[in-house]
Design a protein around this motif. Sequence first.
Motif, short mmCIF file in Angstrom:
data_model
loop_
_atom_site.label_atom_id
_atom_site.label_comp_id
_atom_site.label_asym_id
_atom_site.label_seq_id
_atom_site.Cartn_x
_atom_site.Cartn_y
_atom_site.Cartn_z
N VAL A 13 24.34 4.66 32.95
CA VAL A 13 22.97 4.21 32.67
C VAL A 13 22.98 2.74 32.28
O VAL A 13 22.15 1.96 32.76
CB VAL A 13 22.32 5.09 31.57
N GLU A 72 21.10 -0.23 34.24
CA GLU A 72 20.13 -1.12 33.59
C GLU A 72 20.51 -2.58 33.82
O GLU A 72 19.65 -3.40 34.17
CB GLU A 72 20.08 -0.82 32.08
N LEU A 95 19.00 11.51 36.58
CA LEU A 95 19.92 12.24 35.71
C LEU A 95 19.76 13.72 35.98
O LEU A 95 18.67 14.27 35.87
CB LEU A 95 19.64 11.94 34.24
N TYR A 123 17.95 9.21 26.91
CA TYR A 123 17.77 8.35 28.08
C TYR A 123 16.32 8.22 28.55
O TYR A 123 16.06 7.51 29.51
CB TYR A 123 18.62 8.88 29.25
N SER A 166 14.97 4.70 29.09
CA SER A 166 15.75 3.76 29.90
C SER A 166 14.97 3.38 31.15
O SER A 166 14.45 4.24 31.86
CB SER A 166 17.08 4.40 30.32
N VAL A 175 16.40 5.06 34.46
CA VAL A 175 16.25 6.48 34.80
C VAL A 175 14.94 6.66 35.57
O VAL A 175 13.85 6.49 35.03
CB VAL A 175 16.30 7.38 33.55
#
Length: 196
Positions: free
Chosen positions: A6, A10, A18, A60, A63, A66
Amino acid sequence: MVDRIVKFSEDNNMKVVLGYWVQEEDYTDKDPNKDGLQLEADLNDLKVAKDTMRRVVERYGNSKAVLAWGIGNEVQLYQNHAWFTWKVSINDYLNELYNYVRSIDNSHKPIMYAKYIGEDANFNNLYAEIIAPNAYFYSAQMLINNGQFSIPATEGRTYLLGEFCHFISDASRHWDLSKQYAGGFFLEFNDVWWKG
Protein backbone atom coordinates in the motif's frame (compact mmCIF):
# COMPACT_ATOMS: atom_id res chain seq x y z
CA MET A 1 3.71 -7.09 3.47
CA VAL A 2 0.37 -5.37 2.80
CA ASP A 3 1.67 -2.23 4.51
CA ARG A 4 4.64 -2.20 2.11
CA ILE A 5 2.45 -2.75 -0.97
CA VAL A 6 0.00 0.00 0.00
CA LYS A 7 2.84 2.43 0.84
CA PHE A 8 4.62 1.65 -2.46
CA SER A 9 1.34 2.18 -4.32
CA GLU A 10 0.70 5.50 -2.57
CA ASP A 11 4.24 6.71 -3.32
CA ASN A 12 3.97 5.74 -7.00
CA ASN A 13 0.39 6.82 -7.72
CA MET A 14 -0.78 3.23 -8.21
CA LYS A 15 -4.08 1.61 -7.24
CA VAL A 16 -4.65 -1.71 -5.50
CA VAL A 17 -7.65 -3.87 -4.71
CA LEU A 18 -7.27 -5.34 -1.24
CA GLY A 19 -8.63 -8.85 -1.28
CA TYR A 20 -10.22 -11.16 1.23
CA TRP A 21 -10.43 -14.71 -0.07
CA VAL A 22 -13.46 -15.96 1.95
CA GLN A 23 -11.72 -19.16 2.84
CA GLU A 24 -12.20 -22.53 4.46
CA GLU A 25 -10.20 -21.40 7.49
CA ASP A 26 -13.08 -19.10 8.44
CA TYR A 27 -15.42 -21.98 9.10
CA THR A 28 -15.70 -24.08 12.21
CA ASP A 29 -15.59 -27.84 12.59
CA LYS A 30 -19.23 -28.64 13.43
CA ASP A 31 -18.61 -32.27 14.42
CA PRO A 32 -15.27 -32.79 16.18
CA ASN A 33 -16.08 -36.52 16.69
CA LYS A 34 -16.18 -37.13 12.96
CA ASP A 35 -13.20 -38.75 11.26
CA GLY A 36 -11.32 -36.27 9.12
CA LEU A 37 -12.16 -32.66 8.41
CA GLN A 38 -15.79 -31.68 7.87
CA LEU A 39 -16.53 -28.00 7.44
CA GLU A 40 -19.95 -26.37 7.22
CA ALA A 41 -20.44 -22.68 6.55
CA ASP A 42 -23.37 -20.69 7.89
CA LEU A 43 -23.98 -17.07 8.84
CA ASN A 44 -22.48 -17.63 12.31
CA ASP A 45 -19.12 -18.10 10.59
CA LEU A 46 -19.16 -14.52 9.36
CA LYS A 47 -17.57 -13.48 12.67
CA VAL A 48 -14.05 -14.25 11.41
CA ALA A 49 -14.64 -12.55 8.05
CA LYS A 50 -16.23 -9.47 9.64
CA ASP A 51 -13.43 -9.14 12.18
CA THR A 52 -10.79 -9.44 9.45
CA MET A 53 -12.50 -6.92 7.19
CA ARG A 54 -13.04 -4.49 10.09
CA ARG A 55 -9.29 -4.46 10.73
CA VAL A 56 -8.51 -4.07 7.00
CA VAL A 57 -10.98 -1.19 6.56
CA GLU A 58 -9.72 0.57 9.70
CA ARG A 59 -6.11 0.28 8.58
CA TYR A 60 -6.39 0.99 4.84
CA GLY A 61 -9.78 2.62 4.29
CA ASN A 62 -8.34 6.13 4.01
CA SER A 63 -5.49 5.20 1.69
CA LYS A 64 -5.59 6.96 -1.67
CA ALA A 65 -4.05 3.82 -3.19
CA VAL A 66 -6.91 1.46 -2.26
CA LEU A 67 -9.33 1.42 -5.17
CA ALA A 68 -11.74 -1.28 -3.95
CA TRP A 69 -12.28 -4.19 -1.58
CA GLY A 70 -12.01 -7.58 -3.28
CA ILE A 71 -14.21 -9.85 -1.20
CA GLY A 72 -14.62 -13.42 -2.38
CA ASN A 73 -12.54 -15.27 -4.93
CA GLU A 74 -14.15 -18.22 -6.72
CA VAL A 75 -16.21 -19.01 -3.62
CA GLN A 76 -18.71 -21.17 -5.50
CA LEU A 77 -15.86 -23.60 -6.19
CA TYR A 78 -15.85 -24.78 -2.58
CA GLN A 79 -19.33 -26.23 -2.81
CA ASN A 80 -17.85 -29.05 -4.88
CA HIS A 81 -15.75 -30.51 -2.05
CA ALA A 82 -17.16 -33.46 -0.11
CA TRP A 83 -15.59 -32.14 3.09
CA PHE A 84 -17.12 -28.67 2.76
CA THR A 85 -20.83 -27.82 2.90
CA TRP A 86 -22.65 -24.51 2.59
CA LYS A 87 -25.55 -24.43 5.03
CA VAL A 88 -26.69 -21.07 3.66
CA SER A 89 -26.96 -19.44 0.25
CA ILE A 90 -23.46 -18.38 -0.79
CA ASN A 91 -24.86 -15.11 -2.14
CA ASP A 92 -26.66 -14.42 1.16
CA TYR A 93 -23.40 -15.07 2.99
CA LEU A 94 -21.39 -12.76 0.73
CA ASN A 95 -24.09 -10.06 0.66
CA GLU A 96 -24.21 -9.96 4.45
CA LEU A 97 -20.43 -9.53 4.53
CA TYR A 98 -20.64 -6.86 1.80
CA ASN A 99 -23.32 -4.95 3.72
CA TYR A 100 -21.21 -5.11 6.87
CA VAL A 101 -18.18 -3.70 5.08
CA ARG A 102 -20.28 -0.92 3.56
CA SER A 103 -21.60 -0.03 7.03
CA ILE A 104 -18.07 0.54 8.40
CA ASP A 105 -16.36 1.96 5.29
CA ASN A 106 -16.60 5.74 5.39
CA SER A 107 -14.64 5.98 2.12
CA HIS A 108 -17.41 4.11 0.22
CA LYS A 109 -15.03 1.98 -1.84
CA PRO A 110 -16.69 -0.43 -4.28
CA ILE A 111 -16.69 -4.16 -3.62
CA MET A 112 -15.37 -6.64 -6.17
CA TYR A 113 -16.12 -10.36 -6.52
CA ALA A 114 -13.70 -12.54 -8.55
CA LYS A 115 -15.38 -15.47 -10.32
CA TYR A 116 -13.97 -18.45 -12.09
CA ILE A 117 -15.10 -19.12 -15.64
CA GLY A 118 -18.36 -21.02 -15.75
CA GLU A 119 -19.08 -20.42 -12.08
CA ASP A 120 -22.65 -21.45 -11.37
CA ALA A 121 -23.92 -18.43 -9.47
CA ASN A 122 -26.65 -15.85 -9.85
CA PHE A 123 -24.78 -12.57 -10.09
CA ASN A 124 -28.00 -10.59 -10.41
CA ASN A 125 -28.49 -10.92 -6.66
CA LEU A 126 -24.85 -10.68 -5.61
CA TYR A 127 -24.41 -7.09 -4.50
CA ALA A 128 -20.85 -6.40 -5.58
CA GLU A 129 -20.27 -3.38 -7.80
CA ILE A 130 -17.49 -5.12 -9.75
CA ILE A 131 -17.53 -8.67 -11.12
CA ALA A 132 -14.07 -9.88 -12.17
CA PRO A 133 -14.05 -13.04 -14.31
CA ASN A 134 -10.67 -14.72 -13.86
CA ALA A 135 -9.53 -15.38 -17.43
CA TYR A 136 -6.64 -17.64 -16.43
CA PHE A 137 -6.51 -20.29 -19.21
CA TYR A 138 -9.23 -18.72 -21.37
CA SER A 139 -8.47 -16.62 -24.44
CA ALA A 140 -10.28 -13.32 -24.91
CA GLN A 141 -12.43 -14.83 -27.64
CA MET A 142 -13.37 -17.80 -25.44
CA LEU A 143 -14.49 -15.39 -22.71
CA ILE A 144 -16.75 -13.60 -25.17
CA ASN A 145 -18.04 -16.81 -26.76
CA ASN A 146 -19.05 -18.46 -23.49
CA GLY A 147 -20.88 -15.37 -22.23
CA GLN A 148 -18.63 -14.33 -19.36
CA PHE A 149 -19.36 -10.68 -20.13
CA SER A 150 -22.81 -9.19 -20.41
CA ILE A 151 -22.90 -6.18 -22.73
CA PRO A 152 -23.78 -3.68 -21.48
CA ALA A 153 -23.00 -4.37 -17.85
CA THR A 154 -25.96 -4.33 -15.45
CA GLU A 155 -26.65 -0.81 -14.18
CA GLY A 156 -24.62 -0.02 -11.08
CA ARG A 157 -21.84 -2.50 -11.75
CA THR A 158 -18.97 -3.13 -14.10
CA TYR A 159 -16.65 -5.91 -15.20
CA LEU A 160 -12.94 -6.06 -14.59
CA LEU A 161 -10.90 -8.82 -16.21
CA GLY A 162 -9.20 -10.85 -13.48
CA GLU A 163 -6.13 -13.08 -13.70
CA PHE A 164 -5.50 -12.49 -17.37
CA CYS A 165 -2.45 -13.14 -19.52
CA HIS A 166 -1.60 -16.55 -18.17
CA PHE A 167 -0.77 -17.23 -21.82
CA ILE A 168 1.40 -14.34 -22.96
CA SER A 169 0.40 -15.04 -26.58
CA ASP A 170 -3.11 -13.76 -25.84
CA ALA A 171 -1.97 -10.77 -23.76
CA SER A 172 -2.86 -8.06 -26.27
CA ARG A 173 -6.34 -9.53 -26.90
CA HIS A 174 -7.00 -9.79 -23.16
CA TRP A 175 -5.85 -6.19 -22.76
CA ASP A 176 -8.13 -5.04 -25.59
CA LEU A 177 -11.06 -6.80 -23.92
CA SER A 178 -10.26 -5.34 -20.50
CA LYS A 179 -10.22 -1.80 -21.93
CA GLN A 180 -13.89 -2.21 -22.88
CA TYR A 181 -14.65 -2.53 -19.18
CA ALA A 182 -12.92 -1.29 -16.03
CA GLY A 183 -9.49 -2.71 -16.85
CA GLY A 184 -7.89 -5.87 -15.59
CA PHE A 185 -5.31 -7.64 -13.46
CA PHE A 186 -2.26 -8.87 -15.32
CA LEU A 187 -1.33 -12.24 -13.86
CA GLU A 188 2.38 -12.94 -13.81
CA PHE A 189 3.08 -16.66 -14.05
CA ASN A 190 5.48 -16.34 -11.10
CA ASP A 191 2.43 -15.51 -8.96
CA VAL A 192 0.91 -18.94 -9.60
CA TRP A 193 3.79 -21.26 -10.45
CA TRP A 194 2.88 -23.41 -7.45
CA LYS A 195 -0.52 -24.20 -9.03
CA GLY A 196 1.18 -26.20 -11.75
